[in-house]
Scaffold this motif. Structure first.
Motif, mmCIF file in Angstrom:
data_model
loop_
_atom_site.group_PDB
_atom_site.id
_atom_site.type_symbol
_atom_site.label_atom_id
_atom_site.label_comp_id
_atom_site.label_asym_id
_atom_site.label_seq_id
_atom_site.Cartn_x
_atom_site.Cartn_y
_atom_site.Cartn_z
ATOM 1 N N LEU A 1 27.318 57.947 75.551
ATOM 2 C CA LEU A 1 27.609 56.557 75.894
ATOM 3 C C LEU A 1 29.111 56.299 75.951
ATOM 4 C CD1 LEU A 1 24.873 54.833 73.710
ATOM 5 C CD2 LEU A 1 24.950 54.871 76.196
ATOM 6 N N LYS B 1 31.006 54.760 79.143
ATOM 7 C CA LYS B 1 31.873 53.575 79.068
ATOM 8 C C LYS B 1 33.263 53.875 79.615
ATOM 9 C CE LYS B 1 33.691 50.060 75.915
ATOM 10 N NZ LYS B 1 35.045 50.092 76.484
ATOM 11 N N MET C 1 24.118 50.218 73.717
ATOM 12 C CA MET C 1 24.277 49.761 75.103
ATOM 13 C C MET C 1 24.900 48.369 75.131
ATOM 14 S SD MET C 1 20.621 51.016 76.727
ATOM 15 C CE MET C 1 20.872 50.212 78.329
ATOM 16 N N LYS C 2 24.388 47.503 74.283
ATOM 17 C CA LYS C 2 24.889 46.131 74.233
ATOM 18 C C LYS C 2 26.360 46.091 73.820
ATOM 19 C CE LYS C 2 23.720 41.660 72.136
ATOM 20 N NZ LYS C 2 24.672 41.378 71.071
ATOM 21 N N ILE D 1 26.816 48.342 78.555
ATOM 22 C CA ILE D 1 25.959 49.056 79.506
ATOM 23 C C ILE D 1 24.659 48.276 79.643
ATOM 24 C CG2 ILE D 1 24.623 51.164 79.912
ATOM 25 C CD1 ILE D 1 26.802 52.709 78.474
ATOM 26 N N SER D 2 24.335 47.860 80.845
ATOM 27 C CA SER D 2 23.106 47.094 81.075
ATOM 28 C C SER D 2 22.016 48.016 81.615
ATOM 29 C CB SER D 2 23.367 45.976 82.081
ATOM 30 O OG SER D 2 23.542 46.522 83.383
ATOM 31 N N ILE E 1 20.793 54.888 81.189
ATOM 32 C CA ILE E 1 20.025 55.149 79.972
ATOM 33 C C ILE E 1 18.560 54.852 80.242
ATOM 34 C CG2 ILE E 1 19.659 54.550 77.542
ATOM 35 C CD1 ILE E 1 22.251 55.989 77.994
ATOM 36 N N TYR F 1 14.191 47.379 81.031
ATOM 37 C CA TYR F 1 14.799 48.672 80.712
ATOM 38 C C TYR F 1 14.092 49.773 81.494
ATOM 39 C CZ TYR F 1 17.447 46.562 76.915
ATOM 40 O OH TYR F 1 18.327 45.798 76.197
#
Length: 667
Positions: A536, A540, A571-572, A576-577, A583, A604
């Motif tokens: 992640l 990012k 993610m939050k 990352i949406s 993901i 999701y």
């Protein structure tokens, strides 16, 4: 009426909706990171994720209390449990969802209860009959004696009832719950219903041979030893040689499918089956599906053992020369560094030719051997893996001489894999290569990465699988991410806990090599979260630098809800949406629906691992599912509670003949 009011009052839940947060970091740290990122060379890589071979907790029930990091208190409001069974849910919210569906033409999206305690969200895709069947199956799985003798009982039932009645019984119980159908045509209604509730499939033709331990051992030993003999030369590693005591690879493994090599014709049939899976996925999922494959289904295990040993001996060669640990890439050496090591050998033609074949870039050496030649179907293993002796300059093999017939078998295995991956690319379907035992895995990962390099040029077609119960997982994933970045291909990975823990530990102890498995479940959880966080972090960084974040795609393949919550929270936190499509989440069909369906319905990217095949031929698979559920009784307890809550709710509301109808569109 009092009972009705009591039951109605229990359906209250507070849901949490994660909004999209795609804001980019503008502080000086992010700017510096971007500069550093681009200065390192080629862009990073990858795509969307794949799903689970086995997402079972390490050692089943022994470590059920994971100690995994929960969400921060500010991130989620936990719903209140009433009577230890049903969950309070706002009657107003429920009524709103039922009476005011999304406008026609727009996909429906629901709030996500990250406590995964909402029975309505969990089972709205199921008929009431399917809920009752699921509850019955879990009741049976709760009986140790029934599960222990399940295969014997199924065979006995078949003999007593006859084929027709036995098939009907299985479809009403285990087969109907864990398997989607008998062939790629009959599974289409299941795939379409999953899709309408926001869930995508990973197809697996789950037919397995029901062979004895003696037959399994015989096949494995014969196919794991070269016709030239099992030569343990100087520097050989015991873990990469077959041992009869562990030749039956089903030993202490209830969650992973096993292929035993019989002949080349069987491997050809397996290739054809995998291609049929691809066609089924393509026809029913609009390009969003995945097919799972295993390399041991496509070739002789001896070749994977020998190739794995070569990879590990190459690492040892580098360690002896330059010190440190890990694979070649982690040593950060250049061609000039190697030339210095060999300087005392003079003008040696063999050494010069060796150096010409080393793969490197401006950051240093990537590989000592031309691995790309392996997937081109024409390389000779015996000639490829040779290194100069630092003292004499004489070229020495890191792999024993392979007879021409076995060289041809290796080329056939690569040809089969190339055929499958090319078919996937043509059909716009993804391929997920499952993880296997550690003595096969170095070869499997190397071949899979080369397939990524060859086919994942514009998007991710091929995905690798990493087992987080292994001590080296973080290092391996980090290194593979670097390879993808420096060689500019899309990187896809499925993260699982692992399927072979007890077997791996026993084998390591017996053969005298270090235990490759993390010591506790908590250590495995830490490894999983650390590895996921690194992936992640890189995603990012690419987003902050306006690079294509989809060049890294991760499947969080886990039945552990703490791990799923951790991924959602991460993610939050980093913006990352779900719509970024980097993901994904995955669970097995018939297990943890209370996790998969709320995720899919909330927008999701969610997958179910979908087994299919004729009833009689999937009995070994069904036996393993029963064994696996016995090992996670606390998870079953929660699923049973939610099932019973939803069954009662429907009965009290007169929804016995409820027909599922979804208006969700998968991400």
């Amino acid at each position: 009426m009092a009972l009705l009011r009591s039951l109605s009052a229990q359906r209250t839940a507070i849901s949490l909706v994660y909004g999209r947060n795609s804001s980019k970091s503008s502080n000086s740290v992010a700017v510096a990171a971007c500069r550093s990122f681009h200065q390192r060379g080629t862009r990073s890589t990858v795509g969307e994720g794949a799903a689970s071979e086995s997402t079972r907790g390490v050692n089943g029930a022994r470590f059920l209390h994971s100690g995994e990091r929960p969400l921060q208190a500010s991130a989620v409001v936990q719903p209140e449990l009433v009577s230890g069974e049903t969950v309070k849910r706002s009657t107003k919210q429920e009524s709103s969802q039922e009476r005011n569906p999304s406008p026609a033409g727009s996909p429906q999206r629901d709030p996500l209860d990250v406590s995964f305690n909402d029975p309505i969200a969990a089972f709205k895709s199921k008929t009431t009959g399917e809920l009752i069947r699921a509850y019955l199956v879990y009741m049976i799985c709760s009986s140790e004696k029934l599960v222990e003798h399940n295969m014997t009982l199924m065979k006995w039932s078949k003999n007593v009832l006859g084929q027709r009645l036995f098939t009907a019984l299985m479809k009403a119980t285990f087969y109907g719950h864990f398997v989607a159908g008998e062939d790629q045509i009959k599974i289409i209604p299941t795939l379409e219903r999953l899709r309408s509730f926001g869930v995508k499939p990973i197809l697996d033709y789950s037919v397995e041979e029901d062979i004895t331990q003696e037959e399994a051992e015989k096949r494995e030993v014969e196919s794991s030893v070269s016709s030239a003999g099992d030569k343990k030369e100087e520097g050989s590693m015991p873990q990469y040689h077959v041992d009869k005591s562990f030749a039956d690879r089903r030993y202490k493994v209830s969650s992973a499918r096993t292929y035993f090599y019989l002949n080349e014709a069987t491997c050809e049939r397996n290739m054809e089956i995998f291609i049929k899976c691809l066609e089924a996925v393509s026809g029913a999922t609009f390009g969003t599906g995945i097919t799972a494959i295993k390399l041991t289904a496509l070739g002789r295990p001896q070749l994977l053992l020998q190739l794995s040993e070569v990879i590990m001996r190459t690492r040892k060669y580098m360690e002896d020369m330059v010190g440190g640990q890990g694979n070649v890439l982690t040593h950060h050496k250049t061609i000039k560094d190697l030339e210095k090591y060999y300087a005392t050998l003079g003008d040696n033609k063999d050494v010069k030719e060796f150096l010409n074949n080393v793969t490197s870039d401006k950051e240093g050496i990537l590989h000592l051997f031309p691995w790309s030649g392996i997937v081109d179907e024409d390389s000779q293993l015996s000639d490829t893996f040779r290194v100069p002796d630092p003292q004499t300059g004489q070229m020495r093999r890191l792999i024993s001489q392979i007879p021409p017939k076995e060289e041809e078998m290796f080329r056939n295995m690569i040809r089969r894999l190339n055929t499958i991956v090319k078919a996937a690319a043509d059909l716009d379907v993804r391929i997920m290569v499952d993880a296997e035992q550690t003595y096969f895995q170095p070869a499997i990962s190397r071949i899979t990465l080369e397939m990524m390099r060859k086919y994942n040029k514009d998007k991710a077609i091929v995905f690798n699988t990493y087992q987080c119960y292994l001590r080296e997982t973080f290092r391996e994933v980090n290194t593979d991410l670097e390879q993808a970045k420096r060689q500019n291909f899309y990187f896809g990975a499925k993260l699982v806990r692992g399927a072979y823990m007890d077997q791996e530990r026993d084998r390591a102890k017996s053969l005298g090599y270090p235990d490759p498995v993390n010591p506790t479940f908590e250590a495995t959880t830490e490894m999983y979260h650390k590895t996921l966080s690194e992936c992640l972090r890189r995603i990012k960084l690419m987003k902050d630098c306006d690079d294509d974040a989809r060049k890294i795609g991760i499947m969080v393949a886990s039945h552990n809800e703490d791990t799923v919550r951790f991924a959602i929270q991460q993610m939050k936190e980093i913006g990352i949406s779900p719509e970024d499509k980097v993901i994904c989440f995955g669970q097995l069909l018939g297990m943890c629906d209370y996790i998969t369906f709320p995720l899919g319905q909330a927008g999701y990217s969610a997958y179910k691992y979908i087994p299919y095949g004729p009833v009689e031929e999937v009995l070994p698979y069904l036996s393993r599912r029963a064994q696996e559920n016995k090992g996670v009784l606390k998870k079953i307890k929660k699923e049973k509670r939610l099932l019973l809550s939803e069954i009662r709710r429907r009965l009290m509301r007169g929804q016995l003949f409820y027909k599922p109808k979804g208006n969700y569109v998968p991400i």
